[in-house]
Design an enzyme around this catalytic site. Structure first.
Site, PDB file in Angstrom:
ATOM      1  N   THR A 188      40.548  41.055  44.635  1.00  0.00           N
ATOM      2  CA  THR A 188      41.352  40.106  45.399  1.00  0.00           C
ATOM      3  C   THR A 188      42.847  40.411  45.312  1.00  0.00           C
ATOM      4  O   THR A 188      43.405  40.526  44.234  1.00  0.00           O
ATOM      5  CB  THR A 188      41.104  38.672  44.875  1.00  0.00           C
ATOM      6  OG1 THR A 188      39.709  38.437  44.818  1.00  0.00           O
ATOM      7  CG2 THR A 188      41.773  37.642  45.778  1.00  0.00           C
ATOM      8  N   HIS A 214      37.008  46.200  46.050  1.00  0.00           N
ATOM      9  CA  HIS A 214      35.997  45.318  46.631  1.00  0.00           C
ATOM     10  C   HIS A 214      36.390  45.019  48.068  1.00  0.00           C
ATOM     11  O   HIS A 214      37.353  44.296  48.314  1.00  0.00           O
ATOM     12  CB  HIS A 214      35.890  44.020  45.837  1.00  0.00           C
ATOM     13  CG  HIS A 214      35.472  44.221  44.409  1.00  0.00           C
ATOM     14  ND1 HIS A 214      35.575  43.225  43.460  1.00  0.00           N
ATOM     15  CD2 HIS A 214      34.946  45.280  43.762  1.00  0.00           C
ATOM     16  CE1 HIS A 214      35.134  43.670  42.292  1.00  0.00           C
ATOM     17  NE2 HIS A 214      34.761  44.932  42.459  1.00  0.00           N
TER      18      HIS A 214
END
Length: 367
Positions: A188, A214
């Site tokens: 994130t 990610h």
């Protein structure tokens, strides 16, 4: 109570996002808007802690609205992005302009399977609302990235290599190079952080770089291309079986893991499906574990901003093999999850602000 404003031109999306967020007793959706202009009015009126923002909207699109938000009333913004190459490019631009992260729309031919993002949506909203968003008071990344030591105005800030400038290498110990492979795990808030790090590295960077970010499969290719356009090193999406080269950063394709295969005289990059049961694909832990097995103490592990603790198990193995570990500092993370796990486990050799991480990586090749 965390206050959220939802901005989307689809009535279905506004309802779906509001319903999902409202299931959490700590979150209140204080307003919804159909386009950027209406969204700005809602934000001024309700002063929310977090905004979810669609990109393609009538009257005022999401990128234009985001610019206004960051200039007039900076706060955490989550982009809601379609899983297409166009959506990826717009989302990456949004993060360069100051958006914290994104939530992907799950598109199919017949429906919007938006429910798949429910848990991730609430978790991200709660985490970023509780963080000190110090970076929101600074200019957007595109206006800050500059080669180390380059005088202001000497080159385009967003592209330090445009005028032929080279980032200054930090002073090195009078010892031979010890490490020649850098593995980066990030989640994130990662794209701006990774860009910040790689933009500092010189074209002749004396190590290969592997990145487990990610990110959905549709995003990793555009992400690599965007980085390649603003960095002096080469950045590309990794391909299975290619030979690892110094001065090249390989981004793991979304939905696949990145490993290495150490040969007698070279290292091959492997893009694999296993382990299929991994919570994250790509996984930072899978990458670090492979680096540990392949090159041992020649590996340098770097953990940047991200939710959860992906990377912890693999970093334990890398450290046991003599590798080194760098963790991004709490104060410069969008979400202090992955780095915190490394720090709390006593695995971090250094804790580094994101602005200094590129130089720290250069220094640690010789430690």
């Amino acid at each position: 109570m965390i206050k959220v404003v939802v901005v989307d031109d689809s009535a279905f999306m506004r309802k779906a996002l509001s319903t999902m967020l409202s299931k959490d007793p700590d979150i209140e959706v204080v307003g919804t808007a159909r386009d950027g202009e209406e969204g700005l009015e809602m934000i001024r009126r309700h002063q929310p802690d977090v905004v979810t923002l669609d990109i393609e909207m009538p009257r005022m699109d999401g990128l234009t609205a985001l610019r206004h938000i960051m200039m007039e009333m900076p706060r955490p913004v989550l982009m809601v992005s379609s899983l297409t190459s166009e959506g990826a490019e717009a989302t990456l631009k949004a993060m360069e302009l100051g958006a914290v992260d994104f939530i992907p729309k799950q598109l199919s031919k017949v429906s919007l399977d938006i429910v798949k993002i429910e848990d991730d949506l609430r978790a991200k909203v709660k985490l970023i609302a509780r963080r000190r968003m110090s970076h929101l008071s600074r200019p957007p990344l595109s206006a800050r990235v500059r080669a180390a030591g380059t005088p202001a105005g000497a080159a385009s800030p967003a592209h330090p290599a445009a005028a032929g400038e080279r980032p200054a290498r930090p002073a090195r110990p009078g010892t031979a190079q010890v490490r020649d492979l850098v593995a980066i795990g990030v989640s994130t808030g990662g794209p701006p952080a990774v860009q910040k790090v790689l933009s500092i590295l010189p074209k002749d960077f004396p190590a290969g770089i592997l990145i487990a970010q990610h990110m959905p499969a549709a995003f990793t290719g555009p992400f690599a291309k965007r980085l390649d356009s603003v960095c002096q090193i080469t950045v590309k999406e990794a391909e299975d079986g290619e030979r690892l080269q110094h001065g090249v950063a390989y981004v793991a394709p979304g939905g696949k893991h990145l490993r290495i295969d150490q040969k007698v005289s070279r290292i091959d990059v492997r893009v694999v499906e296993e382990p299929r049961e991994a919570l994250y694909k790509p996984s930072a832990s899978v990458l670090f574990d492979s680096v540990a097995a392949g090159v041992g103490r020649r590996g340098l592990g770097v953990v940047l901003t991200g939710m959860g603790s992906d990377g912890l198990d693999g970093m334990r193995v890398l450290k046991a093999k003599g590798g080194r570990a760098l963790a991004q500092s709490d104060s410069t993370c969008v979400v202090y999850g992955m780095p915190k796990a490394i720090v709390d486990a006593g695995l971090a050799d250094e804790i580094v602000d994101i602005d200094e991480m590129g130089e720290a990586i250069l220094q640690n090749l010789y430690k």
